[in-house]
Design a protein around this motif. Sequence first.
Motif, PDB file in Angstrom:
ATOM      1  N   LEU A  53       7.071   9.920  -1.022  1.00  0.00           N
ATOM      2  CA  LEU A  53       7.390  10.751   0.132  1.00  0.00           C
ATOM      3  C   LEU A  53       7.593   9.913   1.388  1.00  0.00           C
ATOM      4  O   LEU A  53       8.355  10.280   2.276  1.00  0.00           O
ATOM      5  N   VAL A  54       6.919   8.766   1.446  1.00  0.00           N
ATOM      6  CA  VAL A  54       7.149   7.819   2.535  1.00  0.00           C
ATOM      7  C   VAL A  54       8.504   7.131   2.330  1.00  0.00           C
ATOM      8  O   VAL A  54       9.278   6.958   3.275  1.00  0.00           O
ATOM      9  N   THR A  55       8.787   6.760   1.090  1.00  0.00           N
ATOM     10  CA  THR A  55      10.085   6.149   0.779  1.00  0.00           C
ATOM     11  C   THR A  55      11.226   7.072   1.188  1.00  0.00           C
ATOM     12  O   THR A  55      12.260   6.624   1.695  1.00  0.00           O
ATOM     13  N   LYS A  56      11.034   8.374   0.981  1.00  0.00           N
ATOM     14  CA  LYS A  56      12.050   9.364   1.382  1.00  0.00           C
ATOM     15  C   LYS A  56      12.355   9.244   2.872  1.00  0.00           C
ATOM     16  O   LYS A  56      13.524   9.269   3.281  1.00  0.00           O
ATOM     17  N   VAL A  57      11.318   9.090   3.705  1.00  0.00           N
ATOM     18  CA  VAL A  57      11.530   8.965   5.147  1.00  0.00           C
ATOM     19  C   VAL A  57      12.270   7.666   5.458  1.00  0.00           C
ATOM     20  O   VAL A  57      13.172   7.632   6.304  1.00  0.00           O
ATOM     21  N   GLU A  70       2.385   3.400   8.363  1.00  0.00           N
ATOM     22  CA  GLU A  70       3.594   4.101   7.930  1.00  0.00           C
ATOM     23  C   GLU A  70       4.682   4.048   8.999  1.00  0.00           C
ATOM     24  O   GLU A  70       5.867   3.847   8.690  1.00  0.00           O
ATOM     25  N   VAL A  71       4.300   4.206  10.250  1.00  0.00           N
ATOM     26  CA  VAL A  71       5.259   4.168  11.352  1.00  0.00           C
ATOM     27  C   VAL A  71       5.871   2.770  11.481  1.00  0.00           C
ATOM     28  O   VAL A  71       7.086   2.619  11.672  1.00  0.00           O
ATOM     29  N   ILE A  72       5.040   1.745  11.348  1.00  0.00           N
ATOM     30  CA  ILE A  72       5.537   0.365  11.431  1.00  0.00           C
ATOM     31  C   ILE A  72       6.577   0.111  10.339  1.00  0.00           C
ATOM     32  O   ILE A  72       7.632  -0.476  10.587  1.00  0.00           O
ATOM     33  N   GLY A  73       6.286   0.584   9.124  1.00  0.00           N
ATOM     34  CA  GLY A  73       7.218   0.384   8.021  1.00  0.00           C
ATOM     35  C   GLY A  73       8.526   1.120   8.221  1.00  0.00           C
ATOM     36  O   GLY A  73       9.608   0.573   7.999  1.00  0.00           O
ATOM     37  N   THR A  74       8.451   2.375   8.673  1.00  0.00           N
ATOM     38  CA  THR A  74       9.667   3.169   8.874  1.00  0.00           C
ATOM     39  C   THR A  74      10.514   2.586   9.997  1.00  0.00           C
ATOM     40  O   THR A  74      11.748   2.465   9.859  1.00  0.00           O
ATOM     41  N   SER A  84       0.816  -1.215   0.000  1.00  0.00           N
ATOM     42  CA  SER A  84       0.000   0.000   0.000  1.00  0.00           C
ATOM     43  C   SER A  84       0.850   1.266   0.000  1.00  0.00           C
ATOM     44  O   SER A  84       2.076   1.228   0.135  1.00  0.00           O
ATOM     45  N   ALA A  85       0.157   2.401  -0.103  1.00  0.00           N
ATOM     46  CA  ALA A  85       0.828   3.704  -0.154  1.00  0.00           C
ATOM     47  C   ALA A  85       1.627   4.001   1.104  1.00  0.00           C
ATOM     48  O   ALA A  85       2.543   4.816   1.086  1.00  0.00           O
TER      49      ALA A  85
END
Length: 311
Positions: free
Chosen positions: A98-102, A126-130, A72-73
């Motif tokens: 922009l998530v990939t950037k983080v 998103e937090v779990i992925g980062t 997902s996004a």
Amino acid sequence: MKIHLAAPRGFCAGVNMAVESLEIALEAMGPPVYVYHEIVHNQYVVRTFRSKGAVFVNELTDVPEGATVLFSAHGVAPATRELAKQRNLTAIDATCPLVTKVHLEAIRYAKQGYTIFLIGHDGHDEVIGTMGEAPEAIILVETEEDVDKLDVSDESKLAYLTQTTLSVDDATRIINRLKARFPELKGPPKDDICYATQNRQEAVRLLSDAADAVIVLGSQNSSNSQRLRELAESPDRPAFLIDGPEDLSVDQFQADWTVLVTAGASAPESVVNATIQWLEENFAAEVELKTVREEKVSFPLPKPLRQYAKK
């Protein structure tokens, strides 16, 4: 009734890319196409895709070996990508750039030996992925109070990153608290909070004072939609976060009110239109577009899907 229709609103470039990716994957490869977590945090979008043959899963082990899975996004952790390889899955990565950037910033800081404060919401995809990029180096910070409890061994090598869908105001307060406590704290060269989140918050901030009520189209599990509702709400101005007009009732409004209508970055324009139609039918409402900023951002499709895209 007067309707002030906020612009920008609704789908951002990352959501557009993710939604188009799933549409093309279903058309080109045929159902079922499995999606790891919700494609975006919007119940209308999820229901629509489910009816077309998308299967949303919370565990990759629920995806048959050799099947197609779309990330997902919101992005995924490296361990998830590795598991997809082990299960011989055809993985399509629709992570927002922009998530990939983080993610890349987290990897860079971790390799340089920094302890990273990730400002975000516990449990958000998103937090779990980062955090999965460097779990040993990242500490989640959710509130200003969390800053006071932080205990780090080396205060000379600290950095912060943020979830892309946060309230700009809330993130700024936490960042300022971190900088006050840790003067040598480093941050990303450019803000992590995405342009669309900032623009939609700016529109609500500038337009809500002229409204008697605010309607935010978006789902309850959409972080950026929740931030819009929080920003719009005041003691004398109700703000409603809804999936669609079916969540509204006529007794929530007065016939002579001015109502600001906006939408989170994962809410489709069709539910905005349906809500406006409901207000028009019930209150003879008239619509006026209120443009705060123009958006012309677009992101390319994932490489495996570009050959199927309509020219």
